[in-house]
Design a protein around this motif. Structure first.
Motif, PDB file in Angstrom:
ATOM      1  N   GLN A  64       0.820  -1.205   0.000  1.00 56.52           N
ATOM      2  CA  GLN A  64       0.000   0.000   0.000  1.00 56.52           C
ATOM      3  C   GLN A  64       0.861   1.265   0.000  1.00 56.52           C
ATOM      4  O   GLN A  64       2.035   1.230   0.376  1.00 56.52           O
ATOM      5  CB  GLN A  64      -0.926   0.002   1.206  1.00 56.52           C
ATOM      6  N   ASP A  65       0.236   2.383  -0.392  1.00 59.00           N
ATOM      7  CA  ASP A  65       0.952   3.654  -0.377  1.00 59.00           C
ATOM      8  C   ASP A  65       0.762   4.338   0.978  1.00 59.00           C
ATOM      9  O   ASP A  65       0.033   3.847   1.851  1.00 59.00           O
ATOM     10  CB  ASP A  65       0.507   4.560  -1.528  1.00 59.00           C
ATOM     11  N   TRP A  66       1.443   5.474   1.168  1.00 61.92           N
ATOM     12  CA  TRP A  66       1.414   6.142   2.458  1.00 61.92           C
ATOM     13  C   TRP A  66       0.018   6.618   2.831  1.00 61.92           C
ATOM     14  O   TRP A  66      -0.387   6.558   4.003  1.00 61.92           O
ATOM     15  CB  TRP A  66       2.378   7.324   2.476  1.00 61.92           C
ATOM     16  N   CYS A 121       9.065  -0.022   3.528  1.00 56.83           N
ATOM     17  CA  CYS A 121       7.885   0.320   2.723  1.00 56.83           C
ATOM     18  C   CYS A 121       7.025   1.297   3.522  1.00 56.83           C
ATOM     19  O   CYS A 121       7.270   1.530   4.712  1.00 56.83           O
ATOM     20  CB  CYS A 121       7.084  -0.944   2.386  1.00 56.83           C
ATOM     21  N   ASP A 122       6.016   1.850   2.880  1.00 54.48           N
ATOM     22  CA  ASP A 122       5.136   2.794   3.567  1.00 54.48           C
ATOM     23  C   ASP A 122       4.375   2.121   4.708  1.00 54.48           C
ATOM     24  O   ASP A 122       4.084   2.765   5.729  1.00 54.48           O
ATOM     25  CB  ASP A 122       4.157   3.428   2.581  1.00 54.48           C
ATOM     26  N   ASN A 232       6.956  -2.319  -4.227  1.00 49.35           N
ATOM     27  CA  ASN A 232       7.255  -1.111  -3.467  1.00 49.35           C
ATOM     28  C   ASN A 232       7.844  -1.408  -2.093  1.00 49.35           C
ATOM     29  O   ASN A 232       8.240  -0.496  -1.369  1.00 49.35           O
ATOM     30  CB  ASN A 232       5.994  -0.261  -3.305  1.00 49.35           C
TER      31      ASN A 232
END
Length: 237
Positions: A64-66, A121-122, A232
């Motif tokens: 997942q992203d931040w 990672c985020d 990521n």
């Protein structure tokens, strides 16, 4: 009384056989008390009457992203801790080995929980933020906050890359019960079994929590597994 957030999730499913019958399970899904921990009023209801909180609720994907990690992990933890104030004597927060994932490289020494966080990672960044929130909470209110950097918990042991971070079901139950009763004001501990070769130093978990893992991933014939699906995340290079 113990309150478990994320009470219907993967880790909670592993732990529930070891928890008291009167444990309150909080989750957004049907089958538990459906409360949104990002809402202050609902978070206050979640911890009403609690002696201890086991905070497992999270958005757990390392891909997942931040924005997702902050919304799903950091915000609910911050709101929950604010609801606990000094009324809840013990909080156990589910962190992750991803908080120090960049140390996970071939040929390195045992990774110490005392090293400066180095997330891969985020998702790992969000877990570092949760640990910092927990430490500030313990210092402000004088209560106990324990952060467990869980490894691979509740997953089948079917990929070799996860062998050194595997946490068996019975070791997970023992670790969490120890964290809920240990005489510790604040601490960060790796949640892995007694795997060989070891990569994650559980010395402080043994000494301070009384954790005595009995399982070892080396006892199993584990396939190499499929390619890592989270580009990521740099846990594995």
């Amino acid at each position: 009384m113990l309150v478990v957030t994320g009470g219907l999730g993967r880790v909670a499913t592993v732990l529930r056989p070891a928890l008291a019958p009167n444990t309150r399970l909080i989750d957004l899904r049907p089958g538990a008390e459906q409360l949104d921990l990002s809402d202050p009023r609902q978070a206050a209801e979640a911890v009403r009457g609690a002696d201890a909180v086991l905070h497992l609720a999270a958005t757990p994907s390392p891909g997942q992203d931040w924005s997702s990690a902050h919304r799903g992990n950091v915000v609910p933890t911050e709101v929950l801790l604010r609801a606990c104030e000094g009324r809840v004597a013990r909080v156990v927060l589910a962190s992750s080995v991803h908080a120090v994932g960049l140390y996970h490289r071939p040929g390195r020494d045992l990774i110490s929980p005392e090293w400066t966080p180095k997330p891969c990672c985020d998702y790992g960044v969000s877990k570092v933020a949760i640990e910092e929130l927990g430490q500030r909470h313990a210092e402000r209110y004088g209560v106990s906050v324990i952060c467990l950097r869980l490894g691979s918990t509740g997953y089948p042991l079917d990929q070799q890359r996860h062998a050194n971070m595997w946490l068996s079901d019975r070791d997970a139950r023992q670790l969490v019960l120890a964290a809920l009763t240990a005489d510790v004001r604040f601490g960060v501990y790796f949640g892995v079994s007694a795997n060989t070769p070891a990569r994650w130093d559980i010395t402080n978990a043994r000494a301070e929590l009384g954790y005595q893992p009995v399982d070892d991933s080396a006892a199993f014939d584990i396939p190499v597994g499929r390619p890592y699906e989270f580009p990521n995340c740099r846990m594995f290079g």
